[in-house]
Design a protein around this motif. Structure first.
Motif, short mmCIF file in Angstrom:
data_model
loop_
_atom_site.label_atom_id
_atom_site.label_comp_id
_atom_site.label_asym_id
_atom_site.label_seq_id
_atom_site.Cartn_x
_atom_site.Cartn_y
_atom_site.Cartn_z
N CYS A 177 0.83 -1.21 0.00
CA CYS A 177 0.00 0.00 0.00
C CYS A 177 0.87 1.26 0.00
N ARG A 178 2.03 1.17 0.58
CA ARG A 178 2.93 2.31 0.61
C ARG A 178 3.44 2.64 -0.79
N GLN A 179 3.76 1.61 -1.57
CA GLN A 179 4.17 1.83 -2.96
C GLN A 179 3.02 2.37 -3.80
N VAL A 180 1.81 1.84 -3.56
CA VAL A 180 0.63 2.30 -4.31
C VAL A 180 0.40 3.79 -4.04
N PHE A 181 0.52 4.19 -2.79
CA PHE A 181 0.31 5.59 -2.43
C PHE A 181 1.36 6.49 -3.05
N VAL A 182 2.63 6.12 -2.91
CA VAL A 182 3.71 6.94 -3.46
C VAL A 182 3.64 6.99 -4.98
N LYS A 239 12.92 11.60 0.44
CA LYS A 239 14.10 11.04 -0.22
C LYS A 239 13.99 9.52 -0.31
N GLN A 240 13.43 8.91 0.73
CA GLN A 240 13.25 7.47 0.70
C GLN A 240 12.17 7.04 -0.28
N TRP A 241 11.25 7.94 -0.58
CA TRP A 241 10.26 7.63 -1.62
C TRP A 241 10.98 7.28 -2.92
N ASP A 242 11.90 8.16 -3.32
CA ASP A 242 12.60 7.95 -4.58
C ASP A 242 13.42 6.66 -4.57
N LYS A 243 13.97 6.33 -3.42
CA LYS A 243 14.89 5.20 -3.36
C LYS A 243 14.19 3.86 -3.21
#
Length: 314
Positions: free
Chosen positions: A208-213, A239-243
């Protein structure tokens, strides 16, 4: 040098399309609609059929899903699993906590009328890195109402069904045996089974975290929370979103660059080009040589300095 190059290369992770083809991905709109439908259905069933074990479990599952996605930026599952009920008055249940006054990851009721609920999460993955900063926020009204309803008669019915009379389970959410989701794998399997029963796919709840980002970072993102604030609730940084979480990061950057080049090219074509340089060179003597125009068949003749000329003095 190798590490620097590796940081710039696209990661080999599957993107949303590949995961969807494999039956392991749901888009943000589809997931929000599915969870919202479960919320409405659980409330309707409770009104029509009353408090039963079945209707209570349905409301529990809807509340768990709503906590995982939709109303909040996706909170870490470890925080959801360890969330204790407002009535719990015992010590912090986090195994590594040494703070005598810590109340643990807690759901609180700050006001009954109007209904106001608050969540505080002192124990999260980056707690030490953040200098023990607590993640805390007021619960949105729709989610607060759902949680408040569930924590009443429905939760009591589940506890009694599992012979845990006296509210001995301190956690907000519980498995099919009336125990907290102590192990992450238990919650993962529970969530996947529930999602499939609602017409979804067996997607890991942490996804769900990937879906949201993916939605927040897309070029078609809708109006919503600030990235910095959402990342803080999620327990990390933009920054962690991108990584780690933005699975479209490299493909989107590449495509945006290619698309942007078209407007850049159009701007170049609309600008006035500089005057073409005069390529006719002077025919004046230079170092004993005559320079000729590039239009002549001989093109450029070499022009050497005196030091380059081998002079025979004998």
């Amino acid at each position: 040098m190798h590490l620097q190059v590796a940081d710039q290369l696209p990661r080999p992770n599957k993107g949303p399309k590949g995961l969807a083809d494999a039956g392991k991905w749901m888009s943000a709109p589809r997931l929000v609609h599915l969870i919202h439908g479960a919320e409405l259905q659980s409330q309707d069933q409770m009104q029509q059929q009353g408090v039963t074990v079945e209707t209570s479990r349905d409301m529990h599952d809807a509340a768990l899903a709503a906590m995982t996605f939709s109303h909040l930026p996706p909170v870490r599952l470890s925080c959801i699993r360890s969330l204790v009920v407002p009535a719990y008055t015992g010590p912090c249940l986090h195994p590594d906590c040494k703070e005598p006054s810590c109340e643990g990851n807690r759901l609180s009721i700050t006001s009954e009328s109007p209904l106001l609920m608050h969540i505080q999460l002192p124990h999260h993955k980056n707690a030490r890195k953040w200098g023990k900063a607590v993640i805390e926020f007021d619960v949105p009204s729709d989610l607060a109402q759902l949680l408040h309803t569930y924590l009443g008669a429905p939760r009591k019915a589940l506890l009694e069904h599992h012979l845990l009379i006296g509210d001995t389970c301190p956690y907000v959410f519980m498995d099919m045996h009336g125990r907290g989701f102590v192990a992450a794998a238990v919650l993962t399997l529970y969530w996947q089974k529930w999602l499939v029963s609602r017409g979804g796919v067996p997607m890991n709840p942490s996804m769900c975290r990937q879906v949201f980002v993916d939605e927040r970072q897309s070029n078609s993102a809708t109006a919503g929370p600030s990235n910095q604030g959402a990342a803080m609730v999620m327990g990390h940084s933009v920054k962690q979103w991108d990584k780690w979480y933005d699975m479209q990061y490299h493909p989107r950057l590449a495509q945006n660059a290619v698309d942007g080049m078209q407007s850049w090219r159009a701007a170049m074509l609309q600008s006035h080009p500089p005057a073409a340089p005069d390529l006719t060179l002077s025919s004046a003597l230079h170092c004993g040589h005559v320079l000729v125009s590039d239009s002549e068949e001989s093109r450029y003749q070499s022009c050497c300095s005196d030091s380059d000329i081998d002079i025979d003095l004998d």
